[in-house]
Design an enzyme around this catalytic site. Structure first.
Site, mmCIF file in Angstrom:
data_model
loop_
_atom_site.group_PDB
_atom_site.id
_atom_site.type_symbol
_atom_site.label_atom_id
_atom_site.label_comp_id
_atom_site.label_asym_id
_atom_site.label_seq_id
_atom_site.Cartn_x
_atom_site.Cartn_y
_atom_site.Cartn_z
ATOM 1 N N GLY A 11 47.451 37.994 43.722
ATOM 2 C CA GLY A 11 47.176 37.858 45.160
ATOM 3 C C GLY A 11 46.642 36.466 45.459
ATOM 4 O O GLY A 11 47.065 35.812 46.423
ATOM 5 N N ASP A 50 45.009 41.874 33.669
ATOM 6 C CA ASP A 50 46.320 42.550 33.668
ATOM 7 C C ASP A 50 47.405 41.762 32.926
ATOM 8 O O ASP A 50 48.434 42.335 32.566
ATOM 9 C CB ASP A 50 46.792 42.796 35.105
HETATM 10 O O1 F6P Z 1 43.630 43.164 38.673
HETATM 11 C C1 F6P Z 1 42.569 43.596 37.896
HETATM 12 C C2 F6P Z 1 42.282 45.055 38.146
HETATM 13 O O2 F6P Z 1 41.175 45.437 37.364
HETATM 14 C C3 F6P Z 1 43.461 45.993 37.921
HETATM 15 O O3 F6P Z 1 43.665 46.274 36.563
HETATM 16 C C4 F6P Z 1 43.042 47.182 38.742
HETATM 17 O O4 F6P Z 1 44.179 47.914 39.158
HETATM 18 C C5 F6P Z 1 42.342 46.551 39.908
HETATM 19 O O5 F6P Z 1 41.943 45.250 39.491
HETATM 20 C C6 F6P Z 1 41.114 47.259 40.403
HETATM 21 O O6 F6P Z 1 40.703 46.641 41.573
HETATM 22 P P1 F6P Z 1 39.239 46.724 42.196
HETATM 23 O O7 F6P Z 1 38.310 45.938 41.323
HETATM 24 O O8 F6P Z 1 39.372 46.102 43.531
HETATM 25 O O9 F6P Z 1 38.858 48.162 42.215
#
Ligand code: F6P
Length: 360
Positions: A114, A137
């Site tokens: 993003g 990721d």
């Molecule tokens: O992109 C990193 C990550 O930890 C992903 O693995 C997961 O889907 C997402 O972020 C979780 O997002 P947040 O921290 O906004 O809950």
């Protein structure tokens, strides 16, 4: 005099501070008193709201092993910024204003998918940028590896290790859900390192009966437990045939399952009669100190970013391609997801030692 801004955006990960340190130390060494580095708080939020501060050399010391980010971070959805609404346009204008107000020569941006879409948008708006690939990721296009990935894999592998002892004691099936968004890199690596019996990836839609048969077969062979590493983005073979909209609606209707691991556990228990439990380590995977590999990688990326700035070679993301430190144009990175190729050699390694992916 050279003026550089730095921000970390999106989900945090291990290695962010090591990368910030790498950028700072290399810039001070190159430019001495001729460089001013401005920290921008909480990612694009700080750029939009002009929440910045002049950093000192001491800010870059003693942080190589520190998890999280000393700059703070936030998620500023790209869709929102790109929506063309007055609100979105005002945010973009404010970011440009902060950049101009600080009279920056370049902005260093540490982020994942993003973040890179927004960075590319800012590049098109005329800002000089250098970016660093961060995400647990490992799904960022243009680089073979992102920092944070190996630290998070180590955490997930440790979870799988720990589950083994309790799974053996009770003779249970465990479904362990691993982060990774829409890519299976973390689950694949942690699954092998943590000796899972099966691995479910978004890239290889599964058939639940394959796992149920595997568990029955293991029971026949006297194995008291089975451990399945499931990517949070895993989906079954029927779901793979659905359109994006149909898929979303189907999942939204499955309100009884907080996440995919719970549905799989339910389906397996129903088919095998074997007591099944779920473990979701969640954000623990993003926490704690970076492993040595990430400290090194982040330092290399940070120093490479400083070099790009010295060369005035803007609009690029530092990267590792075929084991070589390099950089790639931002427009080649933005908006593209790097998923696990189904013919990836490591998948074959897993198959070779008998790990099931649920596809046959
Ligand atoms: O992109 C990193 C990550 O930890 C992903 O693995 C997961 O889907 C997402 O972020 C979780 O997002 P947040 O921290 O906004 O809950």
């Amino acid at each position: 005099m050279i003026r550089v801004g730095i921000l970390t955006s999106g989900g945090d990960c291990q290695g962010l501070n090591a990368a910030i340190r790498g950028v700072g130390k290399a810039l001070y060494l190159k430019f001495g008193n001729e460089v001013s580095i401005y920290g921008i708080r909480d990612g694009y939020r700080g750029l939009i709201e002009n929440d910045t501060y002049l950093m000192k050399p001491a800010d870059f010391s003693g942080i190589i092993n520190l998890g999280g980010t000393i700059l703070g971070t936030s998620r500023t959805p790209f869709k929102m910024l790109n929506s063309g609404t007055d609100e979105a346009n005002a945010k973009i204008e404010n970011m440009k204003k902060t950049y101009k107000k600080l009279a920056l020569d370049c902005l260093v941006i540490l982020g994942g998918n993003g973040t890179h879409k927004t960075a590319n948008l800012l590049r098109k708006e005329g800002l000089n940028l250098v970016t660093l690939p961060k995400t647990i990721d490992n799904d960022l296009w243009g680089t073979d590896i992102t920092f944070g990935f190996h630290s998070a894999v180590a955490v997930a592998a440790n979870v799988l290790d720990s589950i083994h002892t309790t799974a053996t004691s009770h003779g249970r099936v465990f479904v362990v859900e691993v982060m990774g968004h829409k890519a299976g890199w973390m689950t694949l690596y942690a699954g092998i390192a943590g000796s899972a019996n099966a691995i479910l990836l978004p890239e290889i839609p599964y058939n639940i009966d394959v796992f149920a048969d595997m568990i029955k077969e293991r029971t026949k062979r006297g194995k008291r437990f089975s451990i399945i590493a499931v990517a949070e983005g895993a989906l079954d073979q029927d779901e793979a045939k659905l359109s994006k909209k149909e898929f979303k609606a189907k999942r939204a209707a499955e309100t009884q399952y907080p996440s995919i691991a719970y549905r799989i556990a339910h389906d397996l228990e129903e088919r095998t009669g074997h007591e099944t439990r779920v473990a979701v380590p969640g954000h623990i995977q993003r926490g704690g100190a970076p492993v040595a590999y990430d400290r090194l990688l982040s330092t290399r990326f940070g120093a490479a970013a400083a070099e790009l700035i010295a060369e005035k070679n803007y609009g690029r993301m530092v990267a590792i391609v075929k084991n070589k430190l390099t950089s790639v144009p931002l427009e080649e990175v933005a908006g593209k997801l790097k998923t696990v190729p189904t013919d990836f050699e490591v998948i074959q390694t897993a198959r070779d030692i008998g790990i099931s992916f649920g596809d046959r």
